[in-house]
Structures are given as C-alpha cells and as structure tokens.
Design a protein around this motif. Sequence first.
Motif, PDB file in Angstrom:
ATOM      1  N   GLY A 183       0.827  -1.206   0.000  1.00  0.00           N
ATOM      2  CA  GLY A 183       0.000   0.000   0.000  1.00  0.00           C
ATOM      3  C   GLY A 183       0.854   1.245   0.000  1.00  0.00           C
ATOM      4  N   ASN A 184       0.474   2.207  -0.826  1.00  0.00           N
ATOM      5  CA  ASN A 184       1.230   3.458  -0.943  1.00  0.00           C
ATOM      6  C   ASN A 184       0.294   4.652  -1.094  1.00  0.00           C
ATOM      7  N   SER A 186      -1.714   7.700   1.412  1.00  0.00           N
ATOM      8  CA  SER A 186      -1.021   8.652   2.299  1.00  0.00           C
ATOM      9  C   SER A 186      -0.355   7.946   3.463  1.00  0.00           C
ATOM     10  N   THR A 187      -0.970   6.867   3.963  1.00  0.00           N
ATOM     11  CA  THR A 187      -0.355   6.146   5.080  1.00  0.00           C
ATOM     12  C   THR A 187       0.927   5.438   4.631  1.00  0.00           C
ATOM     13  N   ARG A 207       0.516  -1.078  -5.986  1.00  0.00           N
ATOM     14  CA  ARG A 207      -0.462  -1.417  -7.029  1.00  0.00           C
ATOM     15  C   ARG A 207      -0.692  -0.229  -7.964  1.00  0.00           C
ATOM     16  N   SER A 208      -0.835   0.976  -7.386  1.00  0.00           N
ATOM     17  CA  SER A 208      -1.058   2.171  -8.223  1.00  0.00           C
ATOM     18  C   SER A 208      -0.085   3.262  -7.799  1.00  0.00           C
ATOM     19  N   ARG A 326      -6.920  11.826  -6.552  1.00  0.00           N
ATOM     20  CA  ARG A 326      -7.269  11.128  -5.327  1.00  0.00           C
ATOM     21  C   ARG A 326      -6.997  12.098  -4.193  1.00  0.00           C
ATOM     22  N   ARG A 327      -7.173  11.632  -2.984  1.00  0.00           N
ATOM     23  CA  ARG A 327      -6.839  12.488  -1.843  1.00  0.00           C
ATOM     24  C   ARG A 327      -5.362  12.882  -2.002  1.00  0.00           C
ATOM     25  N   GLY A 378      -5.268   0.855   4.098  1.00  0.00           N
ATOM     26  CA  GLY A 378      -6.372   1.794   4.252  1.00  0.00           C
ATOM     27  C   GLY A 378      -7.565   1.278   5.027  1.00  0.00           C
ATOM     28  N   TRP A 499     -10.755   5.267  -2.033  1.00  0.00           N
ATOM     29  CA  TRP A 499     -11.688   5.094  -0.910  1.00  0.00           C
ATOM     30  C   TRP A 499     -12.759   6.177  -0.898  1.00  0.00           C
TER      31      TRP A 499
END
Length: 540
Positions: A183-184, A186-187, A207-208, A326-327, A378, A499
């Motif tokens: 996972g990449n 913001s966290t 992944r993205s 995205r955010r 997330g 999300w």
Amino acid sequence: MVPKPTHFDALIVGAGFGGIYMLKRLLDQNLSVKVIDAASSVGGTWYWNRYPGAMSDTESYIYRYSWDKEDLLSYDWPEHYLKQPQALAYLEHVVERHNLRPHMQFETELIGAQYNSERNIWEITTSTNEIFTCHYLVTALGLLSKQNWPNIPGLKSFKGELYHTGAWPKSHSFSNKRVAVIGNGSTGVQVMTAIAKDVGHMTSFQRSPQYSVPSGDGPVSESYRAQINDNYDAIWDQVRNSAVAFGFEESTVPAMSVSPEERRAKFQEAWDKGNGFRFMFWTFSDITTSEEANREACEFIKSKIAETIKDPEKARKLMPTEFYARRPLCDAGYYEQFNRENVDIVDLREEPIVEVTEKGIKTSEREYEFDVIVLATGFDAVDGNYTRVAIRGRDGESLKDHWSEAGPESYLGVAVSNFPNLLMITGPNGPFTNIPPTLETHVEFISDLIANAEKRNPKNDGQVVKGAVVEATRDAEKGWTDVCNQMSEGSLFHKSPSWIFGANVPGKKYSSLFFFGGLKEYRRRLKEVVDGGYVGFKSF
Ligand code: NA7
C-alpha cells in the motif's frame, strides 16, 4: 442475568476530535452524557494510527479546536505539521483542561443499537455486557476507522510480524529486519518515508503509483506564531468561508488561462511552499475538474519524480499514470527513499501477489522473504464504520439494509430517515474538506439541533422517555443524496478509483460518500436549513 440499563440523555460513540467537542457542547447544555470508545484512552484516529511517520497534513495552527481562544493562543505547536504523538497529546490536553474524562468510558465497544419507538430511546449493547439507554445517539466514529485488510490468500499463515497501520502496536523494532509494505496511499507514503532509514531492507508492494508533494514541514518561528496569534479570528473566518478549509485561498484562475511559464512557476511555488492540498487547490481553479489542467499538474509532479529518483527502473515503477485526483498526498521525502540501496519496489501491475506464505510474499514471478509485513491498505471508509455494527432504527431496519441498494445515504451527512435521534458527526455525504473545521461544523449543528428539540419537547425521565423526535424525512435524505451525486460527477475524483468512492474495498458499491461543494457552501446550506426552522427534519 440481564444487566439494568443506565440511561443518559445522550450517548456519544467515539472519543476522538469530534466526540470530545460533542461531549463538551452537550454537557454545556446540561444534558447527561456518556462517551464510550473501544480504545483505552482518548484520541480516535490519533490513538490507533501510531505507525512511524503518522502526521497530519493540515497545518498545526488549524489542526485544533477554534472555540477555546485562550488555549488556541497558548498551546504549543513546534512544527508546521503535527506528528501523531503531538496530535494525541493535544487531544488529551483538551480533555484534561475541560475535565471531560469523568464522562468517558474506555475499552467499551458499541456492539448494537436498537431504537425503541414506544419510549423513543436507543437501547445500546456493548462489549462490556452493559446496557445503556439514551435519548440521542451521537456517532463520532470518524471517517477512517474500520481497517481494510486485503483479501490475499495465506495472509494469516505468515510466521513473521504482521501489522495494519490502523492498529499499530505500542512498540516495535525494525532494525536489521526485512520489511514489506503493501500500500502506498497517504499512510504507506508516510510509513515508508519514516522507516526506510531504520530497517535492514524495505520493499514497497505498489499497485497504483501516486502523486505526492512535499509537505513543507519545519520548525515554527516565534514571529510566525505571533503572526498567527494576532490573526486567529480572521484565520478561522477564512477557513470556514473557503472550499477545502485548509487555511489558504483557493485559486480562481484556470490553469490554461496563463502561459506555460507562468503555470510552471505557480506549480513550483506551491511545490516549494509544500502541501498536496495547496498544490491541488491553490495553484489553479480547475485541477480537479479539467482533464487538460489536471494533466499539466501531473506532468509537473512527474518531472519532479524523474529528477529525484536515480534508478530509471525504480523511477519507471513509481511514475503515476492516472489523473491527479485522489486524496492529495504530502510527504517528507518519499521519492528520495528509493535512492537508498536498502529500498526496493515491486510493481504489482507487472507481478501481482499470488499469496502470502509462512516466509513472505509470493508474486507471479518469485517469492520474497520478510521478517515484517506492514499493511498500509487503508480503511473501509465512511459507511464501513457504521455497517460493521448493528444499528437498527424503526421496525428493526439496520443501517446496512437502509444503504444496501442506493449506497450510503443521509441528510446533510448528519441524519438518516427511519433512524430517529441518531445523529452522525461526519456521516456519509458530509463535506470533503479539512477535518477539524468540518467536525466543529457538524458538532455545532447537531448540538444546536438537540437544544432546539429539547426546548420544544420536554421529556419524562425515568421509565418513560418520550420527548423530541429528531428525524430526517426520506425526501430530504433523497434530495441531499442527489445533490452529492450531482456534485461529484463533475469532479475528476469520480474517475479515480479510491476510498473516496468506496473503490478500495472489493464488493463495495461505487458511490458518492461526500458532499463536494466545499465548506463555505455546506455551511450556507446548513444555515438555510436552520433559518427555515430545521427544514427536512420531522417534528420541527
Ligand atoms: P488508501 O489511500 O486507501 O491507500 C491504500 C493503499 O493500499 C493503496 O495504495 C492501495 O492500492 C493499496 N491496497 C489496498 N488493497 C490492496 C491489495 N489487496 N493489494 C495491494 N495493494 C492494496 O489508505 P491510506 O491509509 O493510505 O489513506 C486513507 C486515508 O487515511 C488518507 O486519505 C488519510 O486521510 C488518512 P490502490 O491505490 O487501491 O491500487
């Protein structure tokens, strides 16, 4: 034996930023109030998200409550952005300062809530086997609290350490360990930036690829602090009357209305000042609505990524391809970490994860061995916090049932038809804006709504509790959902799977979870509702 219920005028679920202020407001209205929280202490998001590098992306001077002027002027914020321990310490400080802790009960999770229409009360069951009843049930569950655990085969078979960032242990040690981060967002960006220098080896499973902008963090000078203190009233006024409420004026200039040189200079200025929200909303007015403008922002950030990362193969993998919608992410040197020899990246679009094994992660190409796997995957955002517990309104209908067809609907992000006296702080379809001023807006609206309801409908205490019924009409709920859907359709956010629309959780309906009209417009609409005598609510 069934325990005897304990009754409160209001029960608040969640002792984070929203729940703390809600408690203060309702106590000031002389109501009997209890806060319950599954955690061992206050803090909400800042209690759970203790992972290395966790920090706020809102500047410190507005990442706080606006209503305690004395505290606002005196409480310390040494850096431009609060780190998790500082954000948590601030919330603990507010709770002590206003003597709120006696009204809070921790390690107490909401298990179920059922509306009793005869007595007009909510009956609450908890993990502690207590039963509470209350007239008003106020949820302060946060937008991002239900962790999203990836559905990867074999995850549980991993023999090393496995952590989700949203439930971080109180202590950890990664030195000399081989660490995988999945996972990449913001966290992931924050945790990877923080741990890269301390681990034996780190591999990002991506992944993205994402666009990230420097946060521009640093120590706060005395003169800066003095300048903020001298202008606090005007600052809050500006925040509440802006769109994203991050303390800067959003641009009114379309990106393509200026020359390429001017455009690049503006992007550079934002890059140097720092903060992804500033980059997205302060540079030009149409980054999130015009594909052409968005592409310009993308090209600028991509040029920075290319300049930063030395290894062309790593740079290729980290280069985003989607819209910048995205955010927005902020970082403290994320891309730079990939210049370290102990940091690698696996592009999951080229070699997807097949399974997690006892020793590590197996992709379509090979098996990687790890001592630690960090899941920065997330949350089941917004409605996920509500549907995980059985909250039942009239006739036993659950929120999950209520939202099963059209996706999560609400009136103003605050109330749901058929769920009387259930009031949500940042429920589905609340504003997509900076959180603290948004929470304050919701808390103030809800507490005023309760005060009005109490004035009009005195209740009998004791065995029979009738009193006010605060309930959104179905029409109002439907109308608000339509507004949120229409507003999001014009935004490029709608085209980017994240999300914000529920795209990150397999099987979750892709639907609008936010009001995209900005805080100023949201507050204008709330005022219209109040001035009209609480338009859209029954019994007003
Ligand atoms: P996000 O923004 O939802 O990011 C989650 C990341 O995890 C993202 O990179 C996902 O990739 C990745 N992910 C999720 N599931 C998987 C699986 N199954 N395999 C591989 N990768 C996966 O969550 P964050 O915690 O970073 O941020 C959420 C908010 O919390 C943030 O906006 C802040 O306001 C605080 P994807 O992009 O979906 O391809």
